[in-house]
Structure formats: C-alpha cells, structure tokens
Design an enzyme around this catalytic site. Structure first.
Site, mmCIF file in Angstrom:
data_model
loop_
_atom_site.group_PDB
_atom_site.id
_atom_site.type_symbol
_atom_site.label_atom_id
_atom_site.label_comp_id
_atom_site.label_asym_id
_atom_site.label_seq_id
_atom_site.Cartn_x
_atom_site.Cartn_y
_atom_site.Cartn_z
ATOM 1 N N CYS A 115 -0.029 -1.952 9.724
ATOM 2 C CA CYS A 115 -0.373 -0.410 10.311
ATOM 3 C C CYS A 115 1.040 0.133 10.611
ATOM 4 C CB CYS A 115 -1.306 -0.851 11.648
ATOM 5 S SG CYS A 115 -1.612 0.423 12.750
ATOM 6 N N SER B 59 2.046 1.174 13.497
ATOM 7 C CA SER B 59 2.555 0.817 14.691
ATOM 8 C C SER B 59 3.513 -0.425 14.506
ATOM 9 C CB SER B 59 1.570 0.304 15.584
ATOM 10 O OG SER B 59 0.522 1.482 15.609
ATOM 11 N N HIS C 12 6.791 0.799 13.475
ATOM 12 C CA HIS C 12 7.421 1.266 14.659
ATOM 13 C C HIS C 12 8.229 0.273 15.160
ATOM 14 C CE1 HIS C 12 5.923 5.291 14.412
ATOM 15 N NE2 HIS C 12 4.654 4.986 14.893
ATOM 16 N N HIS D 203 -1.700 -6.624 14.424
ATOM 17 C CA HIS D 203 -2.535 -6.410 15.375
ATOM 18 C C HIS D 203 -3.960 -6.098 14.963
ATOM 19 C CE1 HIS D 203 -0.638 -2.701 14.835
ATOM 20 N NE2 HIS D 203 -2.010 -2.054 15.073
ATOM 21 N N CYS E 233 -7.976 -1.398 14.094
ATOM 22 C CA CYS E 233 -7.340 -0.230 14.549
ATOM 23 C C CYS E 233 -7.413 0.853 13.938
ATOM 24 C CB CYS E 233 -5.875 -0.884 14.271
ATOM 25 S SG CYS E 233 -4.653 0.338 14.874
HETATM 26 ZN ZN LIG Z 1 -2.383 -0.258 14.254
#
Ligand SMILES: [Zn+2]
Ligand SMILES: [Zn+2]
Length: 363
Positions: A42, A44, A47, A63, A163
């Site tokens: 993902c 994120s 990041h 996650h 997610c």
């Molecule tokens: Zn995510």
C-alpha cells in the site's frame, strides 16, 4: 515460546527492506496468531519507507492482508483456529466511547503506541506497522484488530479489503454518501482512486470524472466507472476552473486520493460552490498545509476527510467481501502483480514507477 517468522524489515529510511528471520511472541490472552496468506503493498507503507511518515526503526511494515488463524489467546471469543481473517489497521473494540458514539469509525485504540514489543530479532525488539506488521509469514493481532471473513473468498483478492478497497469504496459510499444521479470528480487514479470510482458508480453517480496526469490510466478509470477523463497536464489554465466548466458548475462531490496539498485545493475549488463536498482521502506529508477562502464555506462548499472509508472493520469488511464475491465490486483487475516476499523491493519499485496498481505478496 515463540514462533519463528520470515519478515521484511525496514532498517533505515529509503533503504531496501531486508528479509530476515525473526521471533514472534506467543499470543497474550487477547491476541491471535495469524498465518499471513496474502499481503498487499500500500502507498502508506511507501510513506514509511521514504520517511514522509515516520516511526521508530527497525520495523516490520505492512497492514493490508488476509490469513488463517493458527492460535488464540484464552480470552479471544470472535475467532478460532482455522478461521479466515482480515487484520484491521483501524481496530474496532466495540466498547469504547468512539466505537459506541456512532460518530466516528476511529476506535480509541487507533494509533495508540504499543505497550510492549511483540517481535524480536536476536532478542532485540522490532516494531511493526499498525500493531500488525503483515509483511511477514505470521502476525500477532489483538482480537479488536481482526475480523473473520467467509472461507470461500480468495486470500489474494480479499487482502485488499483490509485497506485500499474499503478506503476507496467506503469514502464514496459510507463517508461522502454519494447520491444517485450526482456528479463526482476523483483526483488520483491509483489503488485508492479506482476504488473511489467504483464506489461512486455503485452509489449511482451519473457523471464521474477521473483526473490524473498519467493518461495511460484512462482505460482503467473507465473500466471502474469514469465517464470522463481529464489530464491536468494538458490544461493551460486553472485546473479547478476547467473542471467547474467540465461539470457545468461544479461537482457535487470531489475526492483527493493522492495526498498532495495543492491538489486538495483543486479538489475543493472544483466542487459546486453552493453544495459541493470535497473529501480528502490521500495522506498529505507531515506539516504541509492547504489554504482555502473561508467565504467558500459561507456559500456552502465543505471539506472533510476519510480514513479507512469511514468503515468499521469488523462490521463492514465481511460486507465488502460479499460485494466482491457477488461481483458488485471488482478487485480482480486491481491486483496487477503477484509476488513473493523476497520480491518486495521490486514490488515497491513498481509502485513508484506507476507500473502496478496493487502488488500482492503470496505466501
Ligand atoms: Zn493502506
Ligand atoms: Zn473502540
């Protein structure tokens, strides 16, 4: 007693993840040991890898996943060994003030730092993302961070409900509550934006404009519900003004799915001046600001944000999985690459280059 696991570990910002053998603690009374079957890459996670979001290192990222319960702590009631589960990066304890309020999907346990380490490397603690750390053969999840799902749904599809799918579809359906016949603009046609598009289509929007600087995303955007495609790079003047014209006065709903503070401003200014609602879905970098003319709020434009699509995981993910299994939402075409844990760094390279929509690690 511990479980030996293989996991991808982030040791330093902008360094490749390292596949290592680690030790996972045994479940506490309220924890569940999960064998991870599929884990998604993902944005994120990226990041954290590139440092635009920060957390203590070393850490096991990840996650968004699906797996099978191997063992449960003595107090666990909602799942048992053999159950298929999706871990939740937004917990749902069901009994805190937030969970009971009916006003938020963010349980009080969301984002709370862990009191003690659960993963070790030669006896030294290793952190984990979202109290999960799913880039690993196994993960420990608190019962409140886990939902049981139907066992006939494929792991390498439903991981995405943990997610991206829920975040995007939910932003349109649960949070913005897009109405039939309305107009929608979606900024950023990636793993989240495509799900906002199909959420808007599911909600019955009649005009759906996809906005992306990569024109190669147009075909995919149309497949997921876009009725128009707009490339800001081909626009000489003000992007918001062009979109106000394109939607004949402004969209009823706009969604920012990139995490770019300038695009947040465009998304706000491209919605209808009297009732347009802008929803921020993208995660903007720490400390960066957007600015708005407050007179816009007086007139009726509004802006709000959405984490995890406003979904409560234990309530809404089984429904999302049903939507997939019933053909109401499309996940198959979003999972563009299937990789092994050892290929995780190549997987993030594909994300950076825009080659992949979603890459899934299969264990
Ligand atoms: Zn995510
Ligand atoms: Zn709660």
């Amino acid at each position: 007693v511990t479980t030996k696991i293989r996991a991808a570990v982030l040791h330093a910002i902008n360094e490749p993840l390292v596949i290592e053998e680690l030790e996972l603690d045994d479940p506490r009374p309220d924890e569940v040991l999960v064998q991870i079957k599929a884990a998604g890459l993902c944005h994120s996670d990226l990041h954290y890898i590139n440092g635009s979001l920060s957390r203590p290192l070393p850490t096991v990222p990840g996650h968004e996943a699906a797996g099978v319960v191997l063992a449960c702590g003595s107090a666990v009631k909602s799942v048992r060994p053999g159950d298929h589960v999706v871990p939740l990066f937004v917990p749902q304890c069901g009994s805190c003030e937030s969970c009971l309020s009916g006003r938020t999907n963010l349980c009080r346990y969301f984002g709370v730092p862990e009191s003690e380490p659960r993963i070790f490397r030669a006896g030294e603690p290793v952190g984990r993302s979202s109290t999960l750390g799913t880039f690993a053969t196994h993960a420990l999840a608190n019962e409140r961070s886990l939902v049981k799902v139907r066992s006939d749904a494929p792991f390498n599809r439903i991981f995405y409900c943990g997610c991206g799918v829920t975040t995007g579809v939910g932003a349109a359906v649960f949070d913005a509550k897009v109405q039939p016949g309305s107009s929608v603009i979606v900024f950023g046609i990636g793993g989240i934006g495509l799900n906002v598009l199909q959420g808007a289509r599911l909600a019955g929007a009649s005009t759906i404009v996809a906005v992306d600087t990569n024109s190669e995303r147009e075909a995919m955007a149309r497949k997921f519900g876009a009725t128009r495609f707009f490339n800001p790079a081909t626009c000489d003047g003000d992007v918001a003004a062009a979109l106000l014209a394109l939607t004949e006065g402004g969209a009823d709903y706009s969604f920012e799915c990139i995490g770019n503070t300038a695009v947040v401003e465009q998304a706000f200014n491209a919605c209808h001046p009297l009732w347009g609602r802008c929803t921020v879905v993208g995660v903007t970098p720490n400390g960066k600001m957007s600015s708005f003319n407050p007179q816009s709020f007086l007139m009726g434009r509004s802006i709000s944000g959405s984490i995890f699509g406003g979904a409560k995981g234990r309530r809404d993910i089984p429904r999302m999985v049903d939507w997939y299994m019933d053909g109401i939402i499309n996940i198959d075409d979003l999972v563009t690459h299937r990789i092994k844990l050892d290929q995780i760094n190549e997987g993030f390279d594909m994300m950076r280059s825009g080659e992949s929509i979603r890459a899934v690690i299969e264990f």
